[in-house]
Motif scaffolding. Structure first.
Motif, short mmCIF file in Angstrom:
data_model
loop_
_atom_site.label_atom_id
_atom_site.label_comp_id
_atom_site.label_asym_id
_atom_site.label_seq_id
_atom_site.Cartn_x
_atom_site.Cartn_y
_atom_site.Cartn_z
N TRP A 63 0.84 -1.20 0.00
CA TRP A 63 0.00 0.00 0.00
C TRP A 63 0.88 1.25 0.00
CZ3 TRP A 63 -5.11 -0.75 -0.65
CH2 TRP A 63 -5.62 -2.01 -0.34
N PRO A 64 1.62 1.49 -1.07
CA PRO A 64 2.45 2.70 -1.14
C PRO A 64 1.58 3.94 -1.38
CG PRO A 64 2.54 1.56 -3.23
CD PRO A 64 1.74 0.68 -2.30
N PRO A 65 2.12 5.12 -1.14
CA PRO A 65 1.36 6.35 -1.41
C PRO A 65 0.96 6.44 -2.88
CG PRO A 65 3.32 6.83 -0.11
CD PRO A 65 3.44 5.40 -0.54
N THR A 66 -0.20 6.97 -3.13
CA THR A 66 -0.65 7.16 -4.50
C THR A 66 -0.05 8.45 -5.07
OG1 THR A 66 -2.63 8.26 -3.67
CG2 THR A 66 -2.83 5.94 -4.21
N SER A 67 0.30 8.42 -6.31
CA SER A 67 0.84 9.60 -6.98
C SER A 67 -0.29 10.36 -7.65
CB SER A 67 1.86 9.18 -8.04
OG SER A 67 1.21 8.48 -9.09
N PRO A 68 -0.08 11.65 -7.94
CA PRO A 68 -1.10 12.40 -8.69
C PRO A 68 -1.44 11.74 -10.02
CG PRO A 68 0.50 13.91 -7.73
CD PRO A 68 1.03 12.52 -7.49
N ALA A 69 -0.45 11.16 -10.68
CA ALA A 69 -0.72 10.49 -11.96
C ALA A 69 -1.61 9.28 -11.77
CB ALA A 69 0.59 10.09 -12.62
N GLU A 70 -1.37 8.51 -10.72
CA GLU A 70 -2.20 7.34 -10.44
C GLU A 70 -3.63 7.76 -10.12
OE1 GLU A 70 -2.41 3.42 -7.46
OE2 GLU A 70 -0.93 5.01 -7.10
N SER A 71 -3.77 8.82 -9.33
CA SER A 71 -5.11 9.31 -8.99
C SER A 71 -5.85 9.77 -10.23
CB SER A 71 -5.00 10.45 -7.98
OG SER A 71 -4.44 10.00 -6.77
N ALA A 72 -5.16 10.52 -11.09
CA ALA A 72 -5.80 11.02 -12.31
C ALA A 72 -6.22 9.86 -13.21
CB ALA A 72 -4.85 11.96 -13.04
N ALA A 73 -5.37 8.84 -13.33
CA ALA A 73 -5.69 7.69 -14.17
C ALA A 73 -6.89 6.93 -13.62
CB ALA A 73 -4.47 6.78 -14.27
N ALA A 74 -6.96 6.79 -12.30
CA ALA A 74 -8.08 6.08 -11.68
C ALA A 74 -9.39 6.83 -11.93
CB ALA A 74 -7.83 5.91 -10.18
N ARG A 75 -9.36 8.14 -11.79
CA ARG A 75 -10.57 8.91 -12.01
C ARG A 75 -11.03 8.83 -13.47
NH1 ARG A 75 -11.46 12.75 -7.59
NH2 ARG A 75 -12.77 13.98 -8.99
N ARG A 76 -10.06 8.85 -14.39
CA ARG A 76 -10.43 8.69 -15.80
C ARG A 76 -11.03 7.32 -16.04
NH1 ARG A 76 -5.39 11.16 -16.67
NH2 ARG A 76 -4.46 9.13 -17.17
N GLY A 77 -10.42 6.29 -15.44
CA GLY A 77 -10.90 4.93 -15.64
C GLY A 77 -12.31 4.73 -15.12
N PHE A 78 -12.66 5.43 -14.05
CA PHE A 78 -14.00 5.31 -13.47
C PHE A 78 -14.94 6.40 -13.98
CE2 PHE A 78 -11.49 3.41 -9.77
CZ PHE A 78 -11.76 2.10 -10.16
N ASP A 79 -14.46 7.20 -14.91
CA ASP A 79 -15.27 8.27 -15.51
C ASP A 79 -15.83 9.21 -14.44
OD1 ASP A 79 -16.35 9.66 -17.66
OD2 ASP A 79 -18.22 8.51 -17.65
N LEU A 150 -9.37 3.95 -3.89
CA LEU A 150 -8.73 4.85 -2.92
C LEU A 150 -7.97 5.95 -3.66
CD1 LEU A 150 -7.34 2.31 -0.28
CD2 LEU A 150 -9.46 3.63 -0.19
N ALA A 151 -7.30 5.58 -4.74
CA ALA A 151 -6.56 6.57 -5.52
C ALA A 151 -7.48 7.62 -6.11
CB ALA A 151 -5.76 5.88 -6.63
N ALA A 152 -8.69 7.22 -6.49
CA ALA A 152 -9.64 8.14 -7.12
C ALA A 152 -10.32 9.06 -6.12
CB ALA A 152 -10.70 7.34 -7.88
N ALA A 153 -10.24 8.71 -4.83
CA ALA A 153 -10.99 9.44 -3.81
C ALA A 153 -10.32 10.75 -3.42
CB ALA A 153 -11.16 8.57 -2.57
N ASP A 154 -11.13 11.79 -3.24
CA ASP A 154 -10.66 12.99 -2.55
C ASP A 154 -10.71 12.76 -1.04
OD1 ASP A 154 -10.26 14.85 -4.80
OD2 ASP A 154 -12.42 14.60 -5.08
N VAL A 155 -11.75 12.08 -0.60
CA VAL A 155 -11.93 11.76 0.82
C VAL A 155 -12.39 10.32 0.93
CG1 VAL A 155 -13.24 12.26 2.93
CG2 VAL A 155 -12.51 14.13 1.46
N VAL A 156 -11.80 9.59 1.85
CA VAL A 156 -12.24 8.22 2.17
C VAL A 156 -13.02 8.30 3.48
CG1 VAL A 156 -11.52 5.86 2.72
CG2 VAL A 156 -10.28 7.18 0.98
N VAL A 157 -14.22 7.72 3.49
CA VAL A 157 -15.12 7.83 4.63
C VAL A 157 -15.28 6.48 5.31
CG1 VAL A 157 -17.38 8.56 5.45
CG2 VAL A 157 -16.37 9.68 3.45
#
Length: 256
Positions: A63-79, A150-157
């Motif tokens: 569970w390494p830290p997510t990078s901005p690139a990983e987060s952006a890719a996840a959000r694109r993948g989930f539309d 998790l990478a796509a999230a701004d906040v995890v609840v």
């Protein structure tokens, strides 16, 4: 225990569960509790035993830290686009409090109309939750890996009614995500006090989510703090070493 059995039941069943836990404790050389809060709940219920608090941990290699690139890719993948996103990971059940989060979500949407709430997981409460869910709520179902979410999230609840110490919370922290949790055992030991809200309080939960979805600087500070806490307190190597020491001590006491 990773949450006591009496927390999962009510009425006569809870009375029986408390007594079973008290009896079972007599057979134990030691009980490992995964948070100080869990240990305190046991003591308050009259579970008298030798208790060792060893918190849950995470493998930071897994569970390494997510990078901005990983987060952006996840959000694109989930539309998901650029809208604010909150993610709740867990079995869809009364324990995890998704019903409270669904009640809170219209309050979030009133302030942030484009916000999206994603439930990741499945369980017996799914049908009832889907019937109650309004606009902006997505049920993603089960997945082989929660990391992209998790990478796509701004906040995890974490909206739980009870926990020992939430693994989802720790995994999100290791991924350097901002986390909001209800005040269940383990939450105050892992998160800053401002990120912990009363249980079963939709208004407080909504306000905490709105604050973080609206303030990227706050999210980044809390995410960085979460990662530091994982490195210092919740790394699996530290947890594994503590468990090993406990077994060695018990073996020595028994003369083995």
């Amino acid at each position: 225990p990773h949450a006591w059995s009496f927390d999962a039941v009510r009425g006569p069943a809870r009375w029986l569960a408390v007594r079973w836990e008290r009896v079972g404790a007599r057979w134990c050389n030691s009980i490992i509790c995964v948070s100080e809060g869990e240990a305190e709940r046991g003591r308050a219920a009259g579970v008298n035993a030798t208790v060792q608090v060893i918190p849950n941990g995470v493998d930071r290699g897994e569970w390494p830290p997510t990078s901005p690139a990983e987060s952006a890719a996840a959000r694109r993948g989930f539309d998901l686009g650029s809208s604010p996103v909150a993610v709740c990971v867990g079995r869809l059940s009364r324990q995890k409090g998704q019903d409270v989060l669904i009640e809170a979500w219209p309050l979030v949407r009133a302030q942030l109309p484009g916000a999206t709430l994603v439930f990741v997981g499945d369980g017996p409460a799914r049908g009832a939750l889907e019937r109650r869910a309004g606009p902006g709520v997505v049920f993603a179902g089960s997945t082989d890996s929660v990391r992209p979410w998790l990478a796509a999230a701004d906040v995890v609840v974490v909206a739980s009614r009870w926990e020992g110490m939430s693994l989802t919370m720790l995994e999100a922290m290791a991924c350097e995500r901002c986390v909001v949790s209800t005040d269940v055992p383990g939450a105050r030991e892992a998160l800053t006090a401002d990120a912990v809200v009363p249980r079963e309080n939709p208004q407080a939960l909504a306000e905490s989510i709105i604050l973080r979805l609206s303030d990227s600087a706050l999210r980044e500070r809390e995410a960085a703090d979460s990662l530091t806490r994982v490195e210092v307190q919740f790394d699996w190597a530290r947890v594994g070493a503590a468990i090993t020491r406990l077994y060695e001590d018990l073996r020595a006491e028994r003369g083995q």
